[in-house]
Design an enzyme around this catalytic site. Structure first.
Site, mmCIF file in Angstrom:
data_model
loop_
_atom_site.group_PDB
_atom_site.id
_atom_site.type_symbol
_atom_site.label_atom_id
_atom_site.label_comp_id
_atom_site.label_asym_id
_atom_site.label_seq_id
_atom_site.Cartn_x
_atom_site.Cartn_y
_atom_site.Cartn_z
ATOM 1 N N VAL A 171 -7.885 0.303 -0.109
ATOM 2 C CA VAL A 171 -8.951 0.707 0.817
ATOM 3 C C VAL A 171 -9.567 2.036 0.382
ATOM 4 O O VAL A 171 -10.788 2.165 0.255
ATOM 5 C CB VAL A 171 -8.419 0.838 2.269
ATOM 6 C CG1 VAL A 171 -9.515 1.349 3.192
ATOM 7 C CG2 VAL A 171 -7.886 -0.505 2.775
ATOM 8 N N LYS A 218 1.636 -9.543 13.697
ATOM 9 C CA LYS A 218 1.799 -9.002 12.348
ATOM 10 C C LYS A 218 3.098 -9.541 11.776
ATOM 11 O O LYS A 218 4.034 -9.834 12.520
ATOM 12 C CB LYS A 218 1.870 -7.469 12.414
ATOM 13 C CG LYS A 218 1.589 -6.760 11.119
ATOM 14 C CD LYS A 218 0.130 -6.375 11.016
ATOM 15 C CE LYS A 218 -0.160 -5.550 9.784
ATOM 16 N NZ LYS A 218 -1.512 -4.986 9.814
ATOM 17 N N VAL A 245 -4.660 6.714 -2.423
ATOM 18 C CA VAL A 245 -5.928 6.141 -2.932
ATOM 19 C C VAL A 245 -5.667 4.732 -3.454
ATOM 20 O O VAL A 245 -5.854 4.435 -4.631
ATOM 21 C CB VAL A 245 -6.625 7.008 -4.006
ATOM 22 C CG1 VAL A 245 -7.745 7.804 -3.398
ATOM 23 C CG2 VAL A 245 -5.668 7.918 -4.740
ATOM 24 N N TYR A 262 -9.631 3.706 -2.374
ATOM 25 C CA TYR A 262 -10.389 3.743 -3.635
ATOM 26 C C TYR A 262 -11.844 3.339 -3.373
ATOM 27 O O TYR A 262 -12.789 4.022 -3.792
ATOM 28 C CB TYR A 262 -9.731 2.812 -4.659
ATOM 29 C CG TYR A 262 -10.556 2.605 -5.904
ATOM 30 C CD1 TYR A 262 -10.744 3.641 -6.813
ATOM 31 C CD2 TYR A 262 -11.172 1.375 -6.156
ATOM 32 C CE1 TYR A 262 -11.527 3.461 -7.955
ATOM 33 C CE2 TYR A 262 -11.943 1.184 -7.283
ATOM 34 C CZ TYR A 262 -12.126 2.228 -8.171
ATOM 35 O OH TYR A 262 -12.911 2.035 -9.286
HETATM 36 N N1 LIG Z 1 -6.258 -3.395 3.304
HETATM 37 C C1 LIG Z 1 -6.916 -3.487 4.456
HETATM 38 O O1 LIG Z 1 -7.928 -4.202 4.568
HETATM 39 C C2 LIG Z 1 -6.467 -2.679 5.626
HETATM 40 C C3 LIG Z 1 -7.042 -2.911 6.867
HETATM 41 C C4 LIG Z 1 -6.667 -2.106 7.948
HETATM 42 C C5 LIG Z 1 -5.716 -1.120 7.768
HETATM 43 N N2 LIG Z 1 -5.161 -0.928 6.553
HETATM 44 C C6 LIG Z 1 -4.177 0.131 6.418
HETATM 45 O O2 LIG Z 1 -4.662 1.110 5.491
HETATM 46 C C7 LIG Z 1 -3.569 1.667 4.753
HETATM 47 C C8 LIG Z 1 -3.811 1.462 3.263
HETATM 48 O O3 LIG Z 1 -3.932 0.083 2.987
HETATM 49 P P1 LIG Z 1 -4.196 -0.436 1.508
HETATM 50 O O4 LIG Z 1 -4.461 -1.890 1.626
HETATM 51 O O5 LIG Z 1 -5.175 0.444 0.806
HETATM 52 O O6 LIG Z 1 -2.757 -0.250 0.878
HETATM 53 P P2 LIG Z 1 -2.366 0.125 -0.609
HETATM 54 O O7 LIG Z 1 -0.925 -0.151 -0.752
HETATM 55 O O8 LIG Z 1 -3.303 -0.487 -1.598
HETATM 56 O O9 LIG Z 1 -2.631 1.702 -0.648
HETATM 57 C C9 LIG Z 1 -1.793 2.639 -0.083
HETATM 58 C C10 LIG Z 1 -1.633 3.771 -1.085
HETATM 59 O O10 LIG Z 1 -0.887 4.805 -0.468
HETATM 60 C C11 LIG Z 1 0.011 5.326 -1.418
HETATM 61 N N3 LIG Z 1 1.100 5.992 -0.710
HETATM 62 C C12 LIG Z 1 2.168 5.449 -0.060
HETATM 63 N N4 LIG Z 1 2.934 6.412 0.473
HETATM 64 C C13 LIG Z 1 2.316 7.590 0.180
HETATM 65 C C14 LIG Z 1 2.601 8.955 0.454
HETATM 66 N N5 LIG Z 1 3.686 9.315 1.143
HETATM 67 N N6 LIG Z 1 1.753 9.908 0.003
HETATM 68 C C15 LIG Z 1 0.658 9.556 -0.705
HETATM 69 N N7 LIG Z 1 0.346 8.292 -1.020
HETATM 70 C C16 LIG Z 1 1.161 7.328 -0.576
HETATM 71 C C17 LIG Z 1 0.433 4.134 -2.236
HETATM 72 O O11 LIG Z 1 0.961 4.501 -3.479
HETATM 73 C C18 LIG Z 1 -0.873 3.357 -2.334
HETATM 74 O O12 LIG Z 1 -1.625 3.734 -3.487
HETATM 75 C C19 LIG Z 1 -2.326 0.967 5.315
HETATM 76 O O13 LIG Z 1 -1.793 1.731 6.369
HETATM 77 C C20 LIG Z 1 -2.855 -0.344 5.876
HETATM 78 O O14 LIG Z 1 -2.031 -0.902 6.872
HETATM 79 C C21 LIG Z 1 -5.512 -1.665 5.481
HETATM 80 C C1 LIG Z 2 -6.063 -9.158 9.071
HETATM 81 C C2 LIG Z 2 -5.904 -8.096 8.067
HETATM 82 C C3 LIG Z 2 -7.131 -7.825 7.348
HETATM 83 C C4 LIG Z 2 -5.224 -6.990 8.722
HETATM 84 C C5 LIG Z 2 -5.282 -5.641 8.115
HETATM 85 N N1 LIG Z 2 -4.218 -5.447 7.177
HETATM 86 C C6 LIG Z 2 -5.229 -4.654 9.264
HETATM 87 O O1 LIG Z 2 -4.276 -3.950 9.458
HETATM 88 O O2 LIG Z 2 -6.175 -4.609 10.019
#
Ligand SMILES: NC(=O)c1ccc[n+]([C@@H]2O[C@H](COP(=O)([O-])OP(=O)(O)OC[C@H]3O[C@@H](n4cnc5c(N)ncnc54)[C@H](O)[C@@H]3O)[C@@H](O)[C@H]2O)c1
Ligand SMILES: CC(C)C[C@H](N)C(=O)O
Length: 365
Positions: free
Chosen positions: A184, A80, A181, A186
């Site tokens: 992811v 990462k 929200v 949303y």
């Molecule tokens: N995007 C992906 O494909 C993916 C894949 C695996 C894991 N994740 C994990 O999922 C989580 C969300 O990812 P994302 O891409 O949607 O990120 P993002 O930044 O689009 O969404 C996160 C949301 O959480 C809100 N937030 C932050 N701190 C907060 C708090 N204390 N209380 C309430 N809301 C808060 C932010 O304002 C934001 O709207 C992360 O932990 C990320 O590592 C994402």
């Molecule tokens: C490779 C990415 C899609 C990784 C993603 N942010 C996760 O934590 O899984």
């Protein structure tokens, strides 16, 4: 922070500090384990309180990717990156191009993609300098933004956890409390709304909350209130370490299932929720949809093939719950065992000698 002590404790392979004065790039690439293949994991851009906090985040997230990729059956190790900075103000083209060159220097040991604070556009800039990047624009024949696919994986994983807790995997009439929200959540809320679930949402971003209220009829609460609301399922979809000493006593949910990485502040919190009878869908299993999707790019992206693998998250959560019940262990332990066993077995099968071009015997081929 005692870096080598920490790396030794959890057996990390490599930690790199990348600096580029002109663009302001300050990146930390952590490679945890490459037994199964090159380390694949996203790049997070965040305003960290300290450099130590950034290093710790990179290390924790990289280890999570080792387990996530292993549990998802991918032939990939875990790594990462964190970039220190404000994603709304500090980005520029040179920064991501400089970062891409650092990745290129690793010669395939690390492959990146999106994470919190980075976008498809950022990946496209990295792609100007290296091919060791995924989640780039569909215009390049790639998979684009992984978030909607992560959301789908979370939705099916949530259904599997619900089946254990409520006897049915239908989410109609079930109340889900969603923390954060963003990208992811949303997309996940859309699936839940379409199935007839009731949503309670919170976010520190008021516009994100408003969108969920307007589009999905969600009820909004303040960020501090989300843990204690009356609900069936708690879906943490913001940042990590939110299952902790302060939040656990507030929880009314029977299921915890959401996209956030590193949800348990410490492993003992996983033990605690298990003792309370809460069905916990281990974070790196339920949120693997994004990495499964971007990893498919490495074979020439095929959406149907990727989505079929993402569907398997339902079965993985079912299997982990089964192991947890059979062995009387928390689900996070069952998931860790599953991932560790796969890594150990593959490591053993790869231990035999194989001649390569660098070996003294190579001129005898
Ligand atoms: N995007 C992906 O494909 C993916 C894949 C695996 C894991 N994740 C994990 O999922 C989580 C969300 O990812 P994302 O891409 O949607 O990120 P993002 O930044 O689009 O969404 C996160 C949301 O959480 C809100 N937030 C932050 N701190 C907060 C708090 N204390 N209380 C309430 N809301 C808060 C932010 O304002 C934001 O709207 C992360 O932990 C990320 O590592 C994402
Ligand atoms: C490779 C990415 C899609 C990784 C993603 N942010 C996760 O934590 O899984």
């Amino acid at each position: 922070m005692k870096i080598f002590e920490y790396m030794g404790k959890y057996d990390y392979e490599q930690l790199l500090f990348c600096q580029d004065e002109q663009s302001g790039l300050k990146a930390i690439i952590a490679i945890h384990d490459t037994t199964l293949g090159p380390a694949l994991g996203g790049t997070r851009m965040w305003t960290y309180a300290s450099e130590d906090a950034a290093i710790e985040d990179a290390l924790r997230l990289a280890k999570g990717m080792t387990y996530k990729n292993a549990a998802a059956g991918l032939n990939l190790g875990g790594g990462k990156t964190v970039i220190i900075g404000d994603p709304r103000k500090d980005k520029n083209e040179e920064m991501f191009r400089a970062f891409g060159r650092f990745i290129q220097g690793l010669n395939g040991r690390y492959i990146t993609a999106e994470d919190v604070g980075t976008t498809v556009e950022d990946m496209d800039l990295i792609h100007e300098e290296t091919n060791f990047v995924t989640g780039i624009s569909p215009a390049f024949g790639s998979s684009g933004n992984p978030s909607p696919v992560t959301a789908y994986g979370c939705y099916v994983g949530m259904k599997a956890a619900a089946k254990e807790a409520f006897g049915t995997d239908s989410l109609e009439g079930i109340t889900v409390a969603v923390q954060g929200v963003g990208n992811v959540a949303y997309a996940m809320c859309r699936y839940l709304h379409e199935e007839g679930a009731q949503l309670i949402v919170t976010d520190i971003n008021k516009e994100a909350v408003q969108r969920a209220v307007e589009e999905f009829g969600a009820k909004a609460v303040d960020p501090d209130e989300i843990y204690g609301v009356d609900c069936d399922i708690f879906a943490p979809c913001a940042l990590g370490a939110i299952i902790n000493d302060e939040t656990i006593p507030q929880l009314k949910a029977k299921v915890i299932a959401g996209s956030a990485n590193n949800q348990l502040k410490e492993t003992r919190h996983g033990d605690q929720i298990h003792e309370m009878g809460i069905v916990y869908a281990p974070d790196y299993v339920i949120n693997a949809g994004g990495v499964i999707n971007v990893a498919d790019e490495l074979y020439g992206y095929n959406r149907d093939r990727a989505m079929k693998k993402v569907e398997q998250i339902y079965n993985s959560i079912e299997k982990i719950i089964g192991i947890s019940k059979r062995d009387g262990i928390p689900t996070y332990v069952a998931a860790d065992r599953m991932a560790e066993e796969r890594i150990a077995k593959v490591s053993k099968s790869r231990s035999q000698f194989l001649l390569n071009s660098k070996h003294t015997l190579s001129n005898r081929i």
